[in-house]
Design an enzyme around this catalytic site. Structure first.
Site, short mmCIF file in Angstrom:
data_model
loop_
_atom_site.label_atom_id
_atom_site.label_comp_id
_atom_site.label_asym_id
_atom_site.label_seq_id
_atom_site.Cartn_x
_atom_site.Cartn_y
_atom_site.Cartn_z
N SER A 157 1.00 -1.17 -0.03
CA SER A 157 0.05 0.00 0.02
C SER A 157 0.87 1.24 -0.05
O SER A 157 1.69 1.35 -0.80
CB SER A 157 -1.14 0.03 1.14
N ASP A 255 -9.65 -4.34 -5.16
CA ASP A 255 -9.28 -2.94 -4.63
C ASP A 255 -9.52 -1.78 -5.55
O ASP A 255 -9.11 -1.69 -6.71
CB ASP A 255 -7.60 -3.39 -4.37
N HIS A 285 -7.71 -4.98 -0.79
CA HIS A 285 -6.73 -4.37 -0.54
C HIS A 285 -6.38 -4.70 0.87
O HIS A 285 -7.17 -4.99 1.75
CB HIS A 285 -7.03 -2.92 -0.59
#
Length: 313
Positions: A157, A255, A285
């Site tokens: 991320s 995501d 995610h």
């Protein structure tokens, strides 16, 4: 393919977010409260904390050694958390899995967080650790034991954002030590115009991370001086990607950030950079951090190991 039922069940069990603005201290405390006790964590040959004296100041790191060998390939890991969450503890299990799978010495970086530390403090910490390893890591006294050959950067991320940005910063600085970059569902474009990527619309709600949350979650970083037009902040905006190290980009089907990661891989290939993009179907995610134990996703660490072992710059 729909969201994995175990992931969907977990998301459905989450309490609603409290009203009002985000509270970094409360959110950090909540994250830390879920860290497993040491005795329940995956065993690794050796783990130690140390402070690295860098050009950006003293940076805390946690080093994971997979074997007793004096030297290892090294993987520098940057945890996720929207630039204001996450720590050496919250992502300890990811670093352990990476060390065992890749047989790299993993150096997890405890970089400074927004909003207390303005941009580019955390990014500078991350780059400076790589710079320090390149200069010092081969010395046994460093505590790292770098083999002087393989030095990968990896992150999930916002940590994937840092990994991509650090790889570019190293290239610009003439630091040619980074051999691989591994980006797990990376946040590479902090311009959150929902028209930019189809996945921001198709995966907007119901999958954990929601498109509407992107702006408030990243506001701490952006409001600290991180300009989304700056390629250090949005690596996908870099003018030229040629010369960057080979990349493994892992994305998740469900995501909102899926498409920017996949576009970055396409742009790398266009620039002549070896890039492997693997979309994990039914994943959301955060799956590397939260759901890598599921059979459908557990191969991500072996895939990382194969990429580092078999891909040459």
């Amino acid at each position: 393919m729909a969201l994995h039922p175990k992931v969907a069940q977990f998301i459905a069990s989450l309490p609603p977010a409290p009203p009002g603005p985000l509270n970094p201290d409360a959110m950090r405390a909540a994250d830390e409260s879920h860290v497993a006790p040491l005795e329940q964590r995956m065993p690794v040959h050796a783990v130690h904390d140390q402070t690295v004296p860098t050009t950006a100041g003293d940076v805390p790191v946690r080093v994971y050694k997979p074997t007793a060998a004096e030297s290892h390939p090294v993987l520098v890991y940057f945890h996720g958390g929207a630039f204001f969450l996450g720590s050496l503890n919250t992502h300890d299990h990811v670093a352990r899995a990476l060390a065992n799978a890749t047989q790299c010495a993993v150096v997890s970086v405890g970089y400074r967080l927004a909003p207390e530390h303005a941009f580019p403090a955390g990014l500078n910490d991350s780059f400076a650790v790589v710079e320090w390893i390149e200069k010092t890591g081969r010395d046994p006294a460093s505590g790292i034991g770098w083999d002087g050959q393989t030095l990968a950067v990896a992150g999930d991320s916002s940590g994937g954002n840092f990994a991509a940005a650090v790889a570019a910063m190293a290239l610009d600085a003439g630091l040619n030590c980074i051999t691989h970059q591994v980006l797990y569902y990376p946040s590479l474009d902090l311009d959150f115009d929902v028209e930019r990527y189809e996945s921001l619309t198709s995966n907007a709600v119901g999958n954990g991370l929601e498109t509407a949350a992107l702006k408030p979650f990243n506001a701490f970083y952006i409001d600290s001086g991180a300009d989304p037009a700056d390629p250090r902040v949005s690596p996908i905006k870099r003018n030229t990607l040629s010369g960057l190290p080979p990349a493994l980009i892992v994305t998740a089907q469900c995501d909102p950030l899926r498409d920017e990661g996949e576009l970055y891989g396409h742009k790398l290939k266009q620039a002549g950079v070896s890039a492997t993009v693997h979309r994990y179907e039914s994943a959301a995610h955060g799956f590397v951090q939260y759901f890598s134990w599921l059979p459908e996703f557990e191969g991500v660490f072996a895939e990382t190991a194969n990429f580092i072992r078999n891909t040459k710059r």
